[in-house]
Design a protein around this motif. Sequence first.
Motif, mmCIF file in Angstrom:
data_model
loop_
_atom_site.group_PDB
_atom_site.id
_atom_site.type_symbol
_atom_site.label_atom_id
_atom_site.label_comp_id
_atom_site.label_asym_id
_atom_site.label_seq_id
_atom_site.Cartn_x
_atom_site.Cartn_y
_atom_site.Cartn_z
ATOM 1 N N TRP A 1 -14.951 86.317 68.089
ATOM 2 C CA TRP A 1 -15.549 86.137 66.776
ATOM 3 C C TRP A 1 -15.715 84.680 66.402
ATOM 4 C CZ3 TRP A 1 -11.027 89.461 66.492
ATOM 5 C CH2 TRP A 1 -9.845 88.801 66.201
ATOM 6 N N GLN B 1 -15.832 103.461 73.178
ATOM 7 C CA GLN B 1 -15.930 102.086 72.689
ATOM 8 C C GLN B 1 -15.398 101.951 71.263
ATOM 9 O OE1 GLN B 1 -18.462 104.062 73.569
ATOM 10 N NE2 GLN B 1 -20.302 103.747 72.353
ATOM 11 N N ASN B 2 -15.331 103.042 70.534
ATOM 12 C CA ASN B 2 -14.790 103.002 69.169
ATOM 13 C C ASN B 2 -13.330 103.434 69.111
ATOM 14 O OD1 ASN B 2 -17.969 103.621 68.664
ATOM 15 N ND2 ASN B 2 -17.128 102.373 67.022
ATOM 16 N N TRP C 1 -18.272 89.907 59.477
ATOM 17 C CA TRP C 1 -19.322 90.930 59.456
ATOM 18 C C TRP C 1 -18.758 92.237 58.890
ATOM 19 C CZ3 TRP C 1 -17.903 94.987 62.517
ATOM 20 C CH2 TRP C 1 -17.149 94.736 63.658
ATOM 21 N N PHE D 1 -16.068 98.768 56.205
ATOM 22 C CA PHE D 1 -15.298 98.253 57.344
ATOM 23 C C PHE D 1 -15.587 96.763 57.447
ATOM 24 C CE2 PHE D 1 -14.615 97.262 61.826
ATOM 25 C CZ PHE D 1 -13.417 97.906 62.086
ATOM 26 N N THR E 1 -1.718 100.496 71.864
ATOM 27 C CA THR E 1 -2.888 100.981 72.616
ATOM 28 C C THR E 1 -2.505 101.245 74.071
ATOM 29 O OG1 THR E 1 -4.430 99.761 71.226
ATOM 30 C CG2 THR E 1 -5.206 100.272 73.431
ATOM 31 N N TYR F 1 -2.235 95.881 73.376
ATOM 32 C CA TYR F 1 -2.590 95.628 71.973
ATOM 33 C C TYR F 1 -1.623 96.406 71.090
ATOM 34 C CZ TYR F 1 -6.103 94.603 68.287
ATOM 35 O OH TYR F 1 -6.781 94.124 67.189
ATOM 36 N N ASN G 1 -15.615 95.482 69.001
ATOM 37 C CA ASN G 1 -14.521 94.651 69.499
ATOM 38 C C ASN G 1 -13.520 95.563 70.183
ATOM 39 O OD1 ASN G 1 -15.142 91.975 68.825
ATOM 40 N ND2 ASN G 1 -14.439 92.240 66.717
ATOM 41 N N PHE G 2 -13.346 95.369 71.483
ATOM 42 C CA PHE G 2 -12.346 96.125 72.236
ATOM 43 C C PHE G 2 -12.045 95.238 73.440
ATOM 44 C CE2 PHE G 2 -11.262 100.923 73.102
ATOM 45 C CZ PHE G 2 -9.935 100.578 73.314
ATOM 46 N N TYR G 3 -11.141 94.273 73.206
ATOM 47 C CA TYR G 3 -10.911 93.198 74.169
ATOM 48 C C TYR G 3 -10.340 93.679 75.491
ATOM 49 C CZ TYR G 3 -12.041 89.250 71.128
ATOM 50 O OH TYR G 3 -12.694 88.316 70.369
ATOM 51 N N GLU G 4 -9.768 94.864 75.531
ATOM 52 C CA GLU G 4 -9.272 95.384 76.804
ATOM 53 C C GLU G 4 -10.423 95.565 77.796
ATOM 54 O OE1 GLU G 4 -8.302 96.295 73.860
ATOM 55 O OE2 GLU G 4 -6.244 97.049 73.824
ATOM 56 N N LEU H 1 -9.149 94.009 62.717
ATOM 57 C CA LEU H 1 -8.183 93.843 63.803
ATOM 58 C C LEU H 1 -6.943 94.721 63.631
ATOM 59 C CD1 LEU H 1 -5.573 91.667 62.961
ATOM 60 C CD2 LEU H 1 -7.584 90.279 62.555
ATOM 61 N N ASN I 1 -7.112 97.758 62.747
ATOM 62 C CA ASN I 1 -7.567 99.135 63.025
ATOM 63 C C ASN I 1 -7.469 99.410 64.523
ATOM 64 O OD1 ASN I 1 -9.531 100.225 60.367
ATOM 65 N ND2 ASN I 1 -8.689 98.157 60.379
ATOM 66 N N ILE I 2 -6.278 99.503 65.012
ATOM 67 C CA ILE I 2 -6.001 99.584 66.447
ATOM 68 C C ILE I 2 -6.602 100.855 67.065
ATOM 69 C CG2 ILE I 2 -3.709 100.526 65.903
ATOM 70 C CD1 ILE I 2 -2.663 99.274 68.466
ATOM 71 N N LYS I 3 -7.126 100.673 68.286
ATOM 72 C CA LYS I 3 -7.835 101.767 68.972
ATOM 73 C C LYS I 3 -6.969 102.438 70.044
ATOM 74 C CE LYS I 3 -12.383 99.680 68.438
ATOM 75 N NZ LYS I 3 -13.539 99.086 69.113
HETATM 76 N N1 MTE Z 1 -7.957 97.775 69.211
HETATM 77 C C1 MTE Z 1 -7.727 97.425 70.480
HETATM 78 N N2 MTE Z 1 -6.886 98.156 71.214
HETATM 79 N N3 MTE Z 1 -8.326 96.342 71.054
HETATM 80 C C2 MTE Z 1 -9.175 95.524 70.331
HETATM 81 O O1 MTE Z 1 -9.688 94.535 70.879
HETATM 82 N N4 MTE Z 1 -10.235 95.085 68.172
HETATM 83 C C3 MTE Z 1 -10.038 95.194 66.729
HETATM 84 C C4 MTE Z 1 -9.944 96.664 66.292
HETATM 85 N N5 MTE Z 1 -9.078 97.417 67.163
HETATM 86 C C5 MTE Z 1 -9.425 95.860 68.973
HETATM 87 C C6 MTE Z 1 -8.816 97.034 68.449
HETATM 88 C C7 MTE Z 1 -11.077 94.524 65.971
HETATM 89 S S1 MTE Z 1 -11.009 92.815 65.956
HETATM 90 C C8 MTE Z 1 -12.048 95.197 65.274
HETATM 91 S S2 MTE Z 1 -13.139 94.394 64.276
HETATM 92 C C9 MTE Z 1 -12.146 96.667 65.379
HETATM 93 O O2 MTE Z 1 -11.246 97.228 66.312
HETATM 94 C C10 MTE Z 1 -13.562 97.055 65.783
HETATM 95 O O3 MTE Z 1 -13.732 98.443 65.702
HETATM 96 P P1 MTE Z 1 -15.142 99.102 66.087
HETATM 97 O O4 MTE Z 1 -15.521 98.611 67.440
HETATM 98 O O5 MTE Z 1 -14.952 100.582 66.030
HETATM 99 O O6 MTE Z 1 -16.132 98.608 65.038
#
Ligand code: MTE
Length: 313
Positions: free
Chosen positions: A9, A220-221, A141, A135, A172, A192, A80-83, A235, A237-239
């Motif tokens: 970013w 991806q989400n 953004w 969001f 994660t 993460y 954003n999903f740096y993994e 950030l 909002n962990i995935k």
């Molecule tokens: N979760 C994991 N595991 N890895 C990530 O890189 N990026 C975060 C968050 N969760 C991230 C993550 C960031 S910086 C943002 S802005 C959001 O996920 C993006 O969510 P989206 O791709 O669904 O919009």
Amino acid sequence: MLIRFPRGWELPEREATPESLYFSRRGIVRSMGFAGIGGLLGGNALAATEGAALYPAKRNPKYTLDRPLTPEVVATGFNNFYEFTLDKQRVRDEVYRFTTDPWTVNVKGLVNNPRVYDFDDLVRRFPLEERLYRFRCVEAWAMAVPWTGFPMSALIREVDPLPSAKYMRMVTAYRPKEMPGIGSQPHYDWPYQEAMTIEEAMNELALFGTGIYGKPLPKQNGAPFRAIIPWKYGLKNIKSIVEIEFTKKRPPTLWNKAAPTEYGWYSNVNPQKPHPRWSQAEEQIIPSGQRRPTLMYNGYEAFVAELYTGKEY
Ligand code: MTE
């Protein structure tokens, strides 16, 4: 010593790819290829079809927006999903190795009822609903997204934290073979991790997300299970969560540990608190590029301000 990590970013971003580009011949052929292989061979496809019966979930009309919904193709194509990669527009192309079925979520720590949930049971155990939320990424953004999920409070009540538990830590999946970004960015403290106070997680806005745009989450989400905390920067909002732990001590989080002066542990959206290198006073709506004043707690002050009364974050 200040160690500078590359962060997506901080790079000048092109605007989100216009919808028309996604419908290029190449994109269509590629996505058909994946669907075809999955459809013929994969157990994933069957599970996805079964899970799909839960969608679209009924929309909860209480949560309304002050702006149009972001087009689906943008919210699922600019991630954003740096993994996987730092390039937001390539995440969806890099997730194909990532297996999200079967999936378990291990809930442990200071609780009376620790348990390992199988995701297929979990998604049926707690009633799903759809909510339209703003969001806001720390990069300034902003989108508006229809999420599907259930309140974090439902799961927390079931596992029943002990009185000594104060924090909820979320982790994660860590799969270097499936996640090429882990190997190419070894300076991050993988996996993460994110965390919040239990009081924050019990707030009615905080969701565990399982879907988006009336369908199960795409990889991806953050498939199949992620956090949705709309008053905090993205950030938090962990995935793709595999573990939830209840703790007494405040857990470290990936971004706060990497750069504490830039990414606060709480990371609540706050227009008056600039990032050291950019203002947070305005946000840019994606994909129009329209600028709007950032709202305190991302516009959710009425829901969450009391969590922070008298505290300085
Ligand atoms: N979760 C994991 N595991 N890895 C990530 O890189 N990026 C975060 C968050 N969760 C991230 C993550 C960031 S910086 C943002 S802005 C959001 O996920 C993006 O969510 P989206 O791709 O669904 O919009």
